[in-house]
Design an enzyme around this catalytic site. Structure first.
Site, PDB file in Angstrom:
ATOM      1  CG  ASP A   1       0.141   0.145   2.533  1.00 54.95           C
ATOM      2  OD1 ASP A   1       0.965  -0.749   2.571  1.00 54.95           O
ATOM      3  OD2 ASP A   1      -0.700   0.719   3.389  1.00 54.95           O
TER       4      ASP A   1
ATOM      5  CD  GLU B   1       4.498   0.724   6.427  1.00 57.88           C
ATOM      6  OE1 GLU B   1       5.129   1.324   7.135  1.00 57.88           O
ATOM      7  OE2 GLU B   1       4.006   1.394   5.489  1.00 57.88           O
TER       8      GLU B   1
END
Length: 182
Positions: free
Chosen positions: A33, A97
């Site tokens: 991400d 994250e």
């Protein structure tokens, strides 16, 4: 060795895969991400479209941490095709994250057996320069600390009249020493 087993996903944003067998297991962590693109005016090209500029690839998440994900998937695939390193490898590729990993703890708890490893490599660090590999150790986690510094009456007097540089510097040094000892 084969990359043959997809393991559980949580909310479509955590992916786990396993390859190989052996007396030792290596767990490799990456994330796919990215932070939002922000102001589109400052981008030289569309942020989510990989763009080659010279010999470098630009795009949102290429360095943090798309390149790491691709490098490790490629390395495991090459090992599977050309070698038998007698090593278990678990690839853990997270999708939360950049947003604080809200389901990370529950995913770890629910998949503790699949994530068991002798060594963990967190592949989410920078390199010093192009072509210069880097290895960062002991890097992970967030810490928030509020520090309140109290001065003695004598130190306060010096600060009020503009002579407090020494008191501030000494206090800063005391705080730094305290954190260094953690």
């Amino acid at each position: 060795m084969s990359l043959d087993r997809a393991l559980p996903r949580t909310a479509d944003n955590l992916l786990l895969a396993e390859a190989g067998e052996g007396p030792f297991t290596l767990l490799i962590y990456n994330h796919y991400d990215v932070q939002p693109e922000g102001d589109l005016e400052i981008w030289g090209s569309a942020p989510f479209e990989p763009t080659l500029r010279g010999e470098r690839l630009f795009g949102r998440g290429a360095a943090d941490d798309g390149a790491g994900v691709i490098a490790h998937l490629t390395a495991v695939r090459l090992l599977a095709e050309h070698a038998d390193p007698q090593l278990g490898i678990v690839l853990f590729i997270e999708g939360e994250e950049e947003s604080g990993s809200p389901s990370f703890a529950s995913f770890l708890h629910e998949n503790r057996d699949a994530l068991a490893a002798d060594v963990i490599v967190v592949a989410d660090s920078g390199n010093w320069d192009i072509g210069v590999p880097a290895l960062t150790t002991s890097l992970r986690g967030l810490v928030r600390v509020d520090v309140e510094v109290q001065f003695t009456r004598g130190e306060q007097k010096f600060i009020l009249v503009g002579l407090g540089d020494k008191a501030v510097a000494e206090s800063r040094e005391r705080v730094r020493a305290a954190f260094t000892g953690l």
